[in-house]
Scaffold this active site. Structure first.
Site, short mmCIF file in Angstrom:
data_model
loop_
_atom_site.label_atom_id
_atom_site.label_comp_id
_atom_site.label_asym_id
_atom_site.label_seq_id
_atom_site.Cartn_x
_atom_site.Cartn_y
_atom_site.Cartn_z
N THR A 153 0.87 -1.19 0.00
CA THR A 153 0.00 0.00 0.00
C THR A 153 0.90 1.24 0.00
O THR A 153 1.33 1.68 -1.06
CB THR A 153 -0.97 0.02 1.20
OG1 THR A 153 -0.26 -0.18 2.41
CG2 THR A 153 -2.03 -1.07 1.05
N LYS A 179 4.22 -6.86 3.89
CA LYS A 179 3.94 -5.49 3.51
C LYS A 179 3.59 -4.71 4.77
O LYS A 179 3.20 -5.27 5.80
CB LYS A 179 2.81 -5.40 2.49
CG LYS A 179 1.43 -5.84 2.97
CD LYS A 179 0.66 -4.84 3.76
CE LYS A 179 0.54 -3.52 3.04
NZ LYS A 179 -0.25 -2.56 3.91
N THR A 190 1.93 -8.94 11.92
CA THR A 190 1.94 -7.64 11.29
C THR A 190 0.99 -7.60 10.13
O THR A 190 0.42 -8.59 9.72
CB THR A 190 3.33 -7.26 10.77
OG1 THR A 190 3.31 -5.87 10.40
CG2 THR A 190 3.70 -8.07 9.55
N GLU A 273 6.71 4.66 6.84
CA GLU A 273 6.23 5.91 6.24
C GLU A 273 7.11 7.08 6.67
O GLU A 273 7.17 7.42 7.84
CB GLU A 273 4.77 6.15 6.62
CG GLU A 273 3.84 5.18 5.90
CD GLU A 273 2.40 5.25 6.38
OE1 GLU A 273 1.56 4.65 5.71
OE2 GLU A 273 2.14 5.87 7.42
N ASN A 397 0.22 10.52 5.64
CA ASN A 397 -1.01 10.16 6.34
C ASN A 397 -2.08 11.24 6.28
O ASN A 397 -3.26 10.98 6.52
CB ASN A 397 -0.70 9.77 7.77
CG ASN A 397 -0.09 8.39 7.80
OD1 ASN A 397 -0.74 7.44 7.40
ND2 ASN A 397 1.17 8.30 8.21
N SER A 402 -6.57 10.93 -0.33
CA SER A 402 -6.85 11.92 -1.38
C SER A 402 -6.22 11.50 -2.70
O SER A 402 -5.49 10.54 -2.80
CB SER A 402 -6.35 13.29 -0.95
OG SER A 402 -4.95 13.26 -0.73
#
Lengths: 402, 402
Positions: A153, A179, A190, A273, A397, A402
């Protein structure tokens, strides 16, 4: 930008496992988002799942199906987590399993569903129905790398790892993919990892070995403290090699399994991230494991520690503040020791006289940082891995949907 | 930019309290960083302090001194927290108290020290010694507003509030100031707040009323989950009005005190580091207060919830995920209700059919957002206030020491 991470290239097939991925267009339009894994008949399958009470529809079905059935297929999608979707989400997940079962001639309960992506949107059935025939045509033992891509993702890079070992003169292969980059603080497992081996292992032993490996890997990482609704770690043992793993030789297999899981879990942190740092945080000489983990996670989750790491700022006061607010029964700060890499900051609860800001800066400038905390109150220890808190974490995040 | 917050202008003096601030240059060079508060003889003083085990040197001294002495002076500096500084930090804080005591003719144990700022740097004595004479010359009952300015660190605006009430025909004044914008999740008190009243109140009652007010205000806010090493909330009752507060009329005073503390605590959240949203989060129908607070704080601390708030993204799946991972014994998700402002999202654990993304967006676009969680398992409830996680939070904390 992942921290010192290049995907491994030598991903080995595991006899008895075939994989195929495709683009179902569930949410992403320009990339693969669907993976089907076929497990040979007679395999043992173990799994550990999220402890989040709002666990997703596919997790509920996995638990239900695995209780009485030998799984033959895994169907995994990215882009939509099918979590928070109520009864309709459960119904759709079940229908997807039924569809794949009818195409492959197995019972619906032998198909385990997994989803990852946005929470709170109903997972549609139609994209799966449309994509399954072509995806099933592509099943092949050599597809692990494309499988690792299909389940991503916000990951920037795929995570896969293989290891071989010798058991009783037979070569055993272990290959895994995972992932996850955000909403990462696994509790049991996870956000989607799949490991397979061609060893022959009874289900009960397989489950206990998986639990141990998970605790030392996926259950020892945190990006943001946000335990996902969809975490799942699966281990499949096809038994296609001649090697039999039982209680007499479990240790050597366990070590290899631990290594595969640790590699994958660390890869998630390296690709967390917005990560610019890879942080190894150890707490030792703790009175018990629970205390060690409470201290480690309090530091690893602290937004102030993580922004200091992002800034390469040796602001070790924030480490002390986080240690001091850890939810533990006893903590004698007059015994505490604290080091950054090889540089001692605190000993017996007092600042170390030889410490200089320059030494601290040198450690913090590194991309890989080790923080060592000693409680000097026992012999329990733990290691957790975490990332920093950067602008990119906020951007990723804030813009996720969007 | 603070969220809907303009400092109050009508800050009232409290008879028996005089204040004076000055620029000692402890860390900041171009602004006031030192505050001295004089408390009239015969006053009652109550205090609650951080539960962080790595509490700062001044907090240790406050606890020690208050056990046996009636405080007459508070000395407060910003820019340096005097935390993590070991024995040398304690020695220096004591020397600062001794210096002020010798200048004012009280015992050193009647001077309470408070510090806020960077952790891990030794607080020097000399700037205090140099600044005290002039600061003491400036003591005046009308200086509450400049006092609120002198204790700021990353605050963008000062926090002060006054309230008057009638007790037995006598007008009683309560005035308070506070500071704090980051490292905010008070556990007993917050990073420096001072409230004074001219009512006459016995120390034991004063302490219990302060504890209740703190629990409903400073102990119900979080910016980043990072409990400070220096939190302190002080309440001084000078008794200079004719009003006597005792157990027969404590309720009316308690309500006014709660209001002052709630105003100051909310001001901290409105001016939280990088805040663009002011969030009121309620959990009701919980089996007990502990459960209600655990759920509320898990949601309020979640980086993913906070980045969604920053983005004005009605990504309510993240609310569910946070609720689901709350560390509580029992949570029946089939009973859960969840609303964003007036818009219902979840009822009986299922998505509400009338919800639309447009309705969610309308709520999230507001600067003040209310999140209501119902557990439907009892009658306990709690309210906590929090802010969002923005780029400015990362910037402020990455650059804090630079």
């Amino acid at each position: 930008m992942a921290v010192n991470y290049t995907p491994a290239s030598n991903i080995l097939a595991v006899e008895g496992i075939r994989l195929s991925s495709g683009a179902a267009g569930v949410r992403y339009k320009d990339r693969e988002d669907l993976l089907v894994v076929e497990i040979a008949e007679g395999s043992s399958v173990a799994g550990v799942f999220t402890q989040n009470r709002f666990c997703a529809a596919p997790v509920l079905l996995c638990r239900e199906f695995m209780a009485d059935n030998a799984p033959r297929y895994l169907v995994i999608n990215s882009g939509n987590a099918n979590a928070g979707t109520g009864q309709a989400g459960l119904d759709n997940a079940r229908e997807i399993c039924e569809e794949l079962a009818s195409l492959t001639g197995v019972a619906p309960e032998q198909v385990l569903p997994f989803s990852t992506g946005v929470i709170g949107e109903l997972l549609p059935v139609e994209p799966f129905r449309a994509a399954f025939p072509e995806v099933l045509n592509g099943l092949d033992a050599g597809n692990w790398s494309s499988a690792a891509n299909a389940i991503m993702t916000t990951d920037t890079l795929p995570k896969a790892f293989s290891k071989q070992l010798d058991i009783g003169g037979n070569t055993v292969t272990i290959t895994g993919i995972a992932k996850g980059a955000g909403m990462i603080e696994p509790n049991m497992a996870t956000m989607l990892a799949y490991v397979a081996t061609d060893a022959q292992i009874e289900p009960e032993l397989l489950q206990s070995m998986l639990k141990q490996a998970a605790d030392l890997s996926f259950n020892s990482i945190t990006v943001d403290g946000d335990t996902s609704t969809n975490d799942a770690l699966m281990l499949m043992a096809t038994g296609k090699s001649q090697a039999v793993v039982d209680t007499t030789n479990a240790t050597v297999f366990q070590e290899a399994l631990d290594e595969v899981c640790r590699y994958l879990a660390q890869a998630i942190i390296r690709d967390a991230e917005g990560a610019t740092k890879f942080v190894t945080l150890t707490v030792d000489t703790a009175p018990d494991l629970e205390t060690a983990r409470a201290v480690a996670y309090t530091v690893a989750r602290s937004p102030l520690v993580k922004t200091a790491l992002f800034a390469s700022d040796p602001n070790w006061g924030r480490l002390l503040a986080a240690i001091g607010r850890s939810p533990v029964k006893e903590l004698d700060i007059s015994k505490l020791s604290l080091s950054l890499g090889e540089t001692a900051l605190i000993k017996d609860g007092e600042p170390v006289a030889t410490y200089t800001e320059a030494k601290g800066q040198q450690e913090m400038d590194k991309a890989e940082i080790t923080i060592s905390i000693g409680l000097h109150a026992g012999d329990a220890s733990t290691t957790v891995w975490t990332s920093d808190l950067s602008h990119d974490y906020v951007t990723i995040n804030a813009e996720y949907r969007s």
